[in-house]
Design an enzyme around this catalytic site. Structure first.
Site: not given
Ligand code: NAD
Ligand code: ZN
Length: 341
Positions: A286, A38, A40, A175, A63, A200, A43, A96, A107, A195
């Site tokens: 979300i 993922c 994360t 995602i 995870h 992709r 990172h 909670c 939570c 994108d």
């Molecule tokens: P990812 O980083 O693989 O995909 C993000 C995509 O966005 C990439 O393909 C990138 O090229 C594209 N992108 C960048 N700039 C752009 C723009 N200006 N316009 C359109 N597209 C653009 O991430 P992922 O694993 O698919 O996850 C999607 C996002 O959700 C990430 O930001 C991730 O950190 C986040 N995330 C959030 C949660 C949550 O619980 N809120 C959980 C998982 C992931």
């Molecule tokens: Zn809780």
């Protein structure tokens, strides 16, 4: 056991020999078969500012997983040795206000596996029974290792009624691509995916996007005539974490439109607030998956024909983790799977 560990506070990961985790009274010990990488994990691998602030070393990362039940604590009631399982990586407090109201995804004391405590990129993972999810025998086990991100996509897509709506998804990462297929199966009229990465965008096309837009070459609005979109999108799923994508979305939403924000935007992101206000847009943050409605729904969506298999583009043995992480880093990929068996 073998485990992928962030050993020291510096870039990189190492495969280490670690003790098999303890199995508490209400825990399930899972022999990991497959895990998925993922953002994360990237990172943490790269050791960026977020990771430096958040991660205490040494820690086993990861995870997204599936595996087979190897052992159970005395208090475990719903699983037996040999069951095929995945699991929710957010461990919630259970006490909670939101946990007690059955809204565990809200939570405020959530602990993440592979972030706050030992993770799944290992031969074994011990997880509280209440976080374990049974994998139905009809479901492909590669797909089961991606339940966590698929659940994020399901959580977003099921936030609003999709039937006959025009949907914009910004970000064709794993995602965004999974959400594309879900929105189509839920009856969206048009699903438009943006994108700047053509690999992709091709994946999004395979997942059923009606139109993919490379934002470095085309303007989103230019597609409206062909798609017979009169005034803008009804629903927006922000899945890039890029401020400029969010602004593209706000600009192209129809009045009264609804937005789900999954992508993690920088804190200094600027938006045109007057457009949000005058268009009467609704915005929902979300985090993770609804526990456990997103899990139930994704299970049944897949059993009912949702096909997300094109999203799995690479598989590596755990020993080849370095190549796997470099592949994920390259962004010329969908989901990258590590195999532990
Ligand atoms: P990812 O980083 O693989 O995909 C993000 C995509 O966005 C990439 O393909 C990138 O090229 C594209 N992108 C960048 N700039 C752009 C723009 N200006 N316009 C359109 N597209 C653009 O991430 P992922 O694993 O698919 O996850 C999607 C996002 O959700 C990430 O930001 C991730 O950190 C986040 N995330 C959030 C949660 C949550 O619980 N809120 C959980 C998982 C992931
Ligand atoms: Zn809780």
């Amino acid at each position: 056991m073998k485990a992928l560990v962030k050993k020291h506070p510096e870039p990189g990961l190492t495969l280490e020999e670690m003790p098999i985790p303890k199995v508490g009274t209400n825990d399930v010990l899972i022999k990991i078969q497959k895990t998925a990488i993922c953002g994360t994990d990237l990172h943490i691998y790269q050791w960026d500012k977020w990771a430096q602030k958040k991660i205490n070393t040494p820690i086993i990362i990861g995870h997204e997983f599936m595996g087979i039940v190897e052992n159970i604590g005395d208090g475990v009631t719903h699983y037996t040795v040999g069951d095929i399982v995945s699991g929710e990586g957010h461990i919630t407090c259970g006490y909670c206000r939101n946990c007690r109201a059955g809204m565990r995804h809200l939570c405020h004391k959530t602990i993440g596996i592979g972030i706050d405590r030992g993770g799944a990129f290992a031969e074994y993972l011990s997880l509280p029974e209440s976080n374990v999810w049974p994998v139905h025998k009809d479901i492909n086990i590669d797909i089961a290792s991606c339940f966590d991100p698929l659940g994020n996509a399901v959580h977003c897509a099921l936030s609003y009624s999709m039937v006959a709506e025009d949907v914009l998804i910004t970000g064709a990462g794993p995602i965004g691509c999974m959400a594309t297929a879900i929105c189509k199966i839920l009856g969206a009229r048009n699903v438009v995916v943006t994108d700047n990465n053509s690999f992709r965008l091709n994946l999004a096309k395979k997942m059923g996007a009606d139109k993919t837009i490379n934002i470095t070459k085309e303007k989103i609005e230019d597609s409206f005539k062909d798609l017979r979109i009169s005034n803008g999108f009804d629903i927006g799923l922000e899945m890039s974490g890029n401020p400029s994508a969010l602004n593209d979305m706000i600009r192209t939403m129809y009045h009264g439109g609804k937005i789900a924000l999954l992508g993690i935007l920088p804190n200094d992101t600027l938006v045109k607030w007057n457009e949000i206000i005058f268009k009467g847009l609704k915005i929902k943050g979300i985090y993770g998956r609804e526990m456990f409605d997103s899990w139930y729904k994704m299970n049944q969506l897949i059993r009912g024909g949702l096909d997300i298999s094109p999203i799995i583009t690479h598989k590596f043995k755990a020993d080849d983790f370095q190549t796997a992480f470099e592949t994920a880093e390259s962004t010329e990929c969908g989901k990258v799977i590590l195999e532990w068996n």
